[in-house]
Motif scaffolding. Structure first.
Motif, PDB file in Angstrom:
ATOM      1  N   ALA A 317       0.690  -1.335   0.085  1.00 53.15           N
ATOM      2  CA  ALA A 317      -0.201  -0.008  -0.121  1.00 53.15           C
ATOM      3  C   ALA A 317       0.807   1.245   0.038  1.00 53.15           C
ATOM      4  CB  ALA A 317      -0.954   0.033   1.150  1.00 53.15           C
ATOM      5  N   ASN A 318       1.976   1.188   0.678  1.00 48.21           N
ATOM      6  CA  ASN A 318       2.792   2.367   0.705  1.00 48.21           C
ATOM      7  C   ASN A 318       3.578   2.657  -0.573  1.00 48.21           C
ATOM      8  OD1 ASN A 318       2.227   3.339   3.346  1.00 48.21           O
ATOM      9  ND2 ASN A 318       3.741   1.882   4.216  1.00 48.21           N
ATOM     10  N   VAL A 319       3.968   1.292  -1.169  1.00 48.76           N
ATOM     11  CA  VAL A 319       4.448   1.704  -2.559  1.00 48.76           C
ATOM     12  C   VAL A 319       3.680   2.037  -3.384  1.00 48.76           C
ATOM     13  CG1 VAL A 319       5.638   0.450  -4.634  1.00 48.76           C
ATOM     14  CG2 VAL A 319       6.271  -0.225  -1.990  1.00 48.76           C
ATOM     15  N   TRP A 320       2.340   1.829  -3.707  1.00 45.75           N
ATOM     16  CA  TRP A 320       1.386   2.047  -4.457  1.00 45.75           C
ATOM     17  C   TRP A 320       1.005   3.530  -4.186  1.00 45.75           C
ATOM     18  CZ3 TRP A 320      -0.276   1.799  -8.932  1.00 45.75           C
ATOM     19  CH2 TRP A 320      -1.462   1.587  -9.271  1.00 45.75           C
ATOM     20  N   ALA A 321       0.751   3.976  -2.874  1.00 46.32           N
ATOM     21  CA  ALA A 321       0.689   5.441  -2.577  1.00 46.32           C
ATOM     22  C   ALA A 321       1.717   6.433  -3.112  1.00 46.32           C
ATOM     23  CB  ALA A 321       0.413   5.783  -1.057  1.00 46.32           C
ATOM     24  N   GLU A 322       2.981   5.861  -3.028  1.00 46.32           N
ATOM     25  CA  GLU A 322       4.161   6.544  -3.387  1.00 46.32           C
ATOM     26  C   GLU A 322       4.334   6.919  -4.718  1.00 46.32           C
ATOM     27  OE1 GLU A 322       7.551   9.258  -3.113  1.00 46.32           O
ATOM     28  OE2 GLU A 322       6.140   8.426  -1.540  1.00 46.32           O
ATOM     29  N   ALA A 323       3.860   5.640  -5.293  1.00 43.82           N
ATOM     30  CA  ALA A 323       4.135   5.929  -6.879  1.00 43.82           C
ATOM     31  C   ALA A 323       2.804   6.352  -7.585  1.00 43.82           C
ATOM     32  CB  ALA A 323       3.993   4.250  -7.375  1.00 43.82           C
ATOM     33  N   GLN A 324       1.823   6.369  -7.061  1.00 44.13           N
ATOM     34  CA  GLN A 324       0.132   6.708  -7.925  1.00 44.13           C
ATOM     35  C   GLN A 324      -0.447   7.587  -7.043  1.00 44.13           C
ATOM     36  OE1 GLN A 324       0.320   5.521 -11.076  1.00 44.13           O
ATOM     37  NE2 GLN A 324      -1.155   7.283 -11.312  1.00 44.13           N
ATOM     38  N   SER A 325      -0.309   7.724  -5.800  1.00 44.38           N
ATOM     39  CA  SER A 325      -0.858   8.648  -4.939  1.00 44.38           C
ATOM     40  C   SER A 325      -2.524   8.167  -4.623  1.00 44.38           C
ATOM     41  CB  SER A 325      -0.722  10.275  -5.365  1.00 44.38           C
ATOM     42  OG  SER A 325      -1.258  10.956  -4.473  1.00 44.38           O
ATOM     43  N   LEU A 326      -2.322   6.840  -4.666  1.00 42.97           N
ATOM     44  CA  LEU A 326      -3.831   6.187  -4.456  1.00 42.97           C
ATOM     45  C   LEU A 326      -3.877   5.278  -3.143  1.00 42.97           C
ATOM     46  CD1 LEU A 326      -4.245   4.497  -8.182  1.00 42.97           C
ATOM     47  CD2 LEU A 326      -5.325   6.761  -7.206  1.00 42.97           C
ATOM     48  N   TYR A 327      -4.960   5.300  -2.589  1.00 41.13           N
ATOM     49  CA  TYR A 327      -5.380   4.885  -1.240  1.00 41.13           C
ATOM     50  C   TYR A 327      -6.128   3.265  -1.434  1.00 41.13           C
ATOM     51  CZ  TYR A 327      -7.655   4.599   3.417  1.00 41.13           C
ATOM     52  OH  TYR A 327      -8.034   4.309   4.600  1.00 41.13           O
ATOM     53  N   THR A 328      -5.605   2.377  -0.568  1.00 47.17           N
ATOM     54  CA  THR A 328      -6.164   1.139  -0.782  1.00 47.17           C
ATOM     55  C   THR A 328      -7.241   0.785   0.393  1.00 47.17           C
ATOM     56  OG1 THR A 328      -4.487  -0.049   0.391  1.00 47.17           O
ATOM     57  CG2 THR A 328      -4.362   0.248  -1.937  1.00 47.17           C
ATOM     58  N   GLY A 329      -7.293   1.664   1.394  1.00 44.24           N
ATOM     59  CA  GLY A 329      -7.953   1.334   2.597  1.00 44.24           C
ATOM     60  C   GLY A 329      -7.394   0.681   3.514  1.00 44.24           C
ATOM     61  N   ASN A 330      -5.933   0.516   3.439  1.00 43.99           N
ATOM     62  CA  ASN A 330      -5.079  -0.141   4.502  1.00 43.99           C
ATOM     63  C   ASN A 330      -4.864   0.969   5.653  1.00 43.99           C
ATOM     64  OD1 ASN A 330      -2.810  -0.757   6.048  1.00 43.99           O
ATOM     65  ND2 ASN A 330      -2.415  -2.465   4.365  1.00 43.99           N
ATOM     66  N   LEU A 331      -5.344   0.672   6.748  1.00 44.26           N
ATOM     67  CA  LEU A 331      -5.229   1.521   7.866  1.00 44.26           C
ATOM     68  C   LEU A 331      -4.073   1.752   8.648  1.00 44.26           C
ATOM     69  CD1 LEU A 331      -8.652   0.065   9.596  1.00 44.26           C
ATOM     70  CD2 LEU A 331      -8.334   2.011   8.232  1.00 44.26           C
ATOM     71  N   SER A 332      -3.128   0.756   8.270  1.00 47.47           N
ATOM     72  CA  SER A 332      -1.825   0.946   8.764  1.00 47.47           C
ATOM     73  C   SER A 332      -0.821   1.784   7.699  1.00 47.47           C
ATOM     74  CB  SER A 332      -1.261  -0.628   9.040  1.00 47.47           C
ATOM     75  OG  SER A 332      -1.919  -1.141  10.085  1.00 47.47           O
ATOM     76  N   ALA A 333      -1.155   1.851   6.600  1.00 41.92           N
ATOM     77  CA  ALA A 333      -0.611   2.385   5.529  1.00 41.92           C
ATOM     78  C   ALA A 333      -0.347   4.145   5.867  1.00 41.92           C
ATOM     79  CB  ALA A 333      -0.930   2.335   4.140  1.00 41.92           C
ATOM     80  N   THR A 334       0.764   4.624   4.957  1.00 46.71           N
ATOM     81  CA  THR A 334       0.564   6.138   5.049  1.00 46.71           C
ATOM     82  C   THR A 334      -0.205   6.661   4.282  1.00 46.71           C
ATOM     83  OG1 THR A 334       3.013   6.119   5.851  1.00 46.71           O
ATOM     84  CG2 THR A 334       2.184   8.316   4.491  1.00 46.71           C
ATOM     85  N   ALA A 335      -1.063   7.472   4.301  1.00 48.74           N
ATOM     86  CA  ALA A 335      -2.034   8.198   3.640  1.00 48.74           C
ATOM     87  C   ALA A 335      -1.131   8.745   2.414  1.00 48.74           C
ATOM     88  CB  ALA A 335      -3.023   9.392   4.100  1.00 48.74           C
ATOM     89  N   PRO A 336      -1.778   8.535   1.106  1.00 50.36           N
ATOM     90  CA  PRO A 336      -1.017   8.815  -0.185  1.00 50.36           C
ATOM     91  C   PRO A 336      -0.863  10.599  -0.156  1.00 50.36           C
ATOM     92  CG  PRO A 336      -2.554   7.206  -0.599  1.00 50.36           C
ATOM     93  CD  PRO A 336      -2.908   7.521   0.761  1.00 50.36           C
ATOM     94  N   ASN A 337      -1.863  11.223   0.589  1.00 50.82           N
ATOM     95  CA  ASN A 337      -1.719  12.664   0.331  1.00 50.82           C
ATOM     96  C   ASN A 337      -2.814  13.231   1.284  1.00 50.82           C
ATOM     97  OD1 ASN A 337      -4.490  13.008  -1.053  1.00 50.82           O
ATOM     98  ND2 ASN A 337      -3.336  12.036  -2.455  1.00 50.82           N
ATOM     99  N   ALA A 338      -2.447  14.363   1.650  1.00 49.61           N
ATOM    100  CA  ALA A 338      -3.292  15.504   2.641  1.00 49.61           C
ATOM    101  C   ALA A 338      -4.782  15.325   2.199  1.00 49.61           C
ATOM    102  CB  ALA A 338      -2.759  16.718   2.810  1.00 49.61           C
ATOM    103  N   ILE A 339      -5.268  15.232   1.009  1.00 54.27           N
ATOM    104  CA  ILE A 339      -6.555  15.240   0.585  1.00 54.27           C
ATOM    105  C   ILE A 339      -7.232  13.912   1.310  1.00 54.27           C
ATOM    106  CG2 ILE A 339      -8.178  14.702  -1.450  1.00 54.27           C
ATOM    107  CD1 ILE A 339      -7.247  17.633  -1.291  1.00 54.27           C
ATOM    108  N   ILE A 340      -6.474  12.818   1.004  1.00 60.54           N
ATOM    109  CA  ILE A 340      -7.171  11.465   1.403  1.00 60.54           C
ATOM    110  C   ILE A 340      -7.092  11.407   3.007  1.00 60.54           C
ATOM    111  CG2 ILE A 340      -6.772   9.130   1.762  1.00 60.54           C
ATOM    112  CD1 ILE A 340      -5.812   8.981  -1.615  1.00 60.54           C
ATOM    113  N   GLN A 341      -6.160  12.094   3.596  1.00 57.78           N
ATOM    114  CA  GLN A 341      -6.056  12.061   5.023  1.00 57.78           C
ATOM    115  C   GLN A 341      -7.233  12.847   5.736  1.00 57.78           C
ATOM    116  OE1 GLN A 341      -3.943  10.330   7.434  1.00 57.78           O
ATOM    117  NE2 GLN A 341      -5.643  11.099   8.569  1.00 57.78           N
ATOM    118  N   GLU A 342      -7.513  13.934   5.097  1.00 61.01           N
ATOM    119  CA  GLU A 342      -8.659  15.003   5.322  1.00 61.01           C
ATOM    120  C   GLU A 342     -10.046  14.334   5.246  1.00 61.01           C
ATOM    121  OE1 GLU A 342     -10.882  19.391   4.073  1.00 61.01           O
ATOM    122  OE2 GLU A 342      -8.700  18.904   3.246  1.00 61.01           O
TER     123      GLU A 342
END
Length: 404
Positions: A317-342
């Motif tokens: 999930a973290n690789v995917w977030a860094e590569a494409q700024s997409l969220y998989t719903g994984n609660l332990s992963a880092t949010a891809p960006n501040a929009i998704i976190q908000e």
């Protein structure tokens, strides 16, 4: 059971595309996300697999041909809702409930997320994407005209009127790529009458009834007021990024493209969940879940299963977030960006319920015909075209449910 047979031409097209994959590939992932090719390349390198992307209709042909030949790819994307039920009926998709049990126990996913990828209580997919459908807005335009994020329907309409009076198009919406016609239709409907929205998908609510008429009345009112952009654009995201409209209703997955086109979160790019028109309804948000499936044969292959589990992992999930700024719903992963976190924070604070996106909720046999009618209305929004679209949609709807 879904009929997976195709005509000769469709099979030839699909199989010729499939043959572009390296014969040496140990694990193959097929998908309809070629617009995320760069990110997929990063994931393939990190997870040690091969992938091939297709445009949507070519991909449907390829998968249906593969299923008919009892030779599906090892790992492949599809859609949730009725489309997932259709492909599960082929008997070739693995039950991955065991993996979900492990991930939920580890605190990486919620049970609610699992439900999006299940059919009759059995889980068949993991998320490649979990996207909430939200309103992106131009913060500079809002600030210049003394506007804040609308928290009520009245505030949304007041913002639209203020922006329009200042010569700014409030809402950006197009029929680009042929599938977008349902976006504003479904969003307005869930804000007015979410129960009726659900009724569309089981045949209990007709497309020519008063509930749908109310949606078209609101939609048409905004078109007549000049609130919408020209629907004929083929540069929807780029135009919004260039400041050609103030608000843009789309899945969170558009964030990365908006950033690539020069917007900056917190400076000119903000986000909010559209408020309800009916304040007596509980707050909700449309959720799009893009599943990754694995064939029954590949599930028994340790190497294929390793790749599949990588997609479900926090590291993946973290690789995917860094590569494409997409969220998989994984609660332990880092949010891809501040929009998704908000948005995640807003949903938690507001207690929003997840509402399945129209594209996945509607029977797949109805998708194309109904979207075409909605798009036709957008191209010529009048009371007459609204009435014609409603009548035609209900004709398709009635014919489908009569055969069920």
């Amino acid at each position: 059971m879904k009929n997976w047979k195709l005509g000769t031409a469709a099979c030839a097209l699909a199989l010729s595309a499939a043959m572009t994959v390296s014969a040496e590939a140990q694990v193959l992932m097929a998908h309809d996300k070629d617009f995320w090719r760069d990110g997929m390349d990063v994931m393939a390198e990190a997870g040690n697999f091969e992938h091939t992307g297709y445009v949507t209709e070519q991909y449907r042909a390829f998968l249906q041909s593969s299923m008919s030949a009892n030779n599906p790819p090892d790992i492949f994307t599809w859609w949730t809702g009725n489309a997932l039920a259709d492909i599960v009926a082929s008997g070739q998709v693995a039950d991955v409930g065991e993996l979900w049990d492990e991930r939920i126990a580890a605190g990486e996913f919620s049970e609610g997320t699992r439900d999006l990828f299940s059919v009759d209580g059995v889980t068949y997919g993991i998320p490649m994407l979990l996207a909430r459908w939200v309103v992106f807005y131009n913060m500079e335009m809002f600030e210049e005209h003394g506007l804040s994020e609308p928290t009520t329907w009245d505030e949304l309409e007041q913002a639209a009127e203020t922006l329009h009076a200042a010569g700014i198009t409030p809402f950006h919406a197009t029929v680009q790529d042929g599938w977008r016609g349902f976006i504003w239709f479904s969003e307005i409907m869930i804000r007015q009458n979410v129960e009726a929205y659900h009724g569309l998908h089981d045949g209990s609510v007709p497309y020519d009834g008063p509930e749908v008429q109310a949606v078209f009345d609101q939609w048409l009112e905004w078109y007549e007021a000049g609130y919408f952009s020209d629907p004929r654009s083929n540069e929807e995201v780029e135009e919004f990024a260039r400041g050609e409209a103030a608000m843009y209703l789309m899945g969170e997955w558009a964030t990365g493209t908006l950033l690539e086109n020069g917007m900056t979160i917190g400076e000119d790019l903000g986000v909010f969940i559209m408020p309800n028109a009916n304040p007596s309804q509980a707050p909700g948000v449309i959720v799009e879940g893009a599943p990754i499936l694995i064939s029954q044969e590949a599930w028994e292959n340790p190497e294929a299963r390793r790749v599949y589990e990588f997609w479900a992992s926090t590291d993946g999930a973290n690789v995917w977030a860094e590569a494409q700024s997409l969220y998989t719903g994984n609660l332990s992963a880092t949010a891809p960006n501040a929009i998704i976190q908000e948005i995640s924070s807003d949903i938690e604070a507001g207690g929003h319920t997840a509402i399945t996106r129209w594209w996945e909720a509607v029977p797949s046999d109805l998708q194309g015909d109904i979207v075409a009618e909605l798009s036709s209305f957008m191209l010529d929004p009048t009371p007459e075209t609204a009435a014609e679209a409603m009548a035609n949609m209900q004709a398709f709807n009635a014919d489908y449910w009569a055969d069920q």
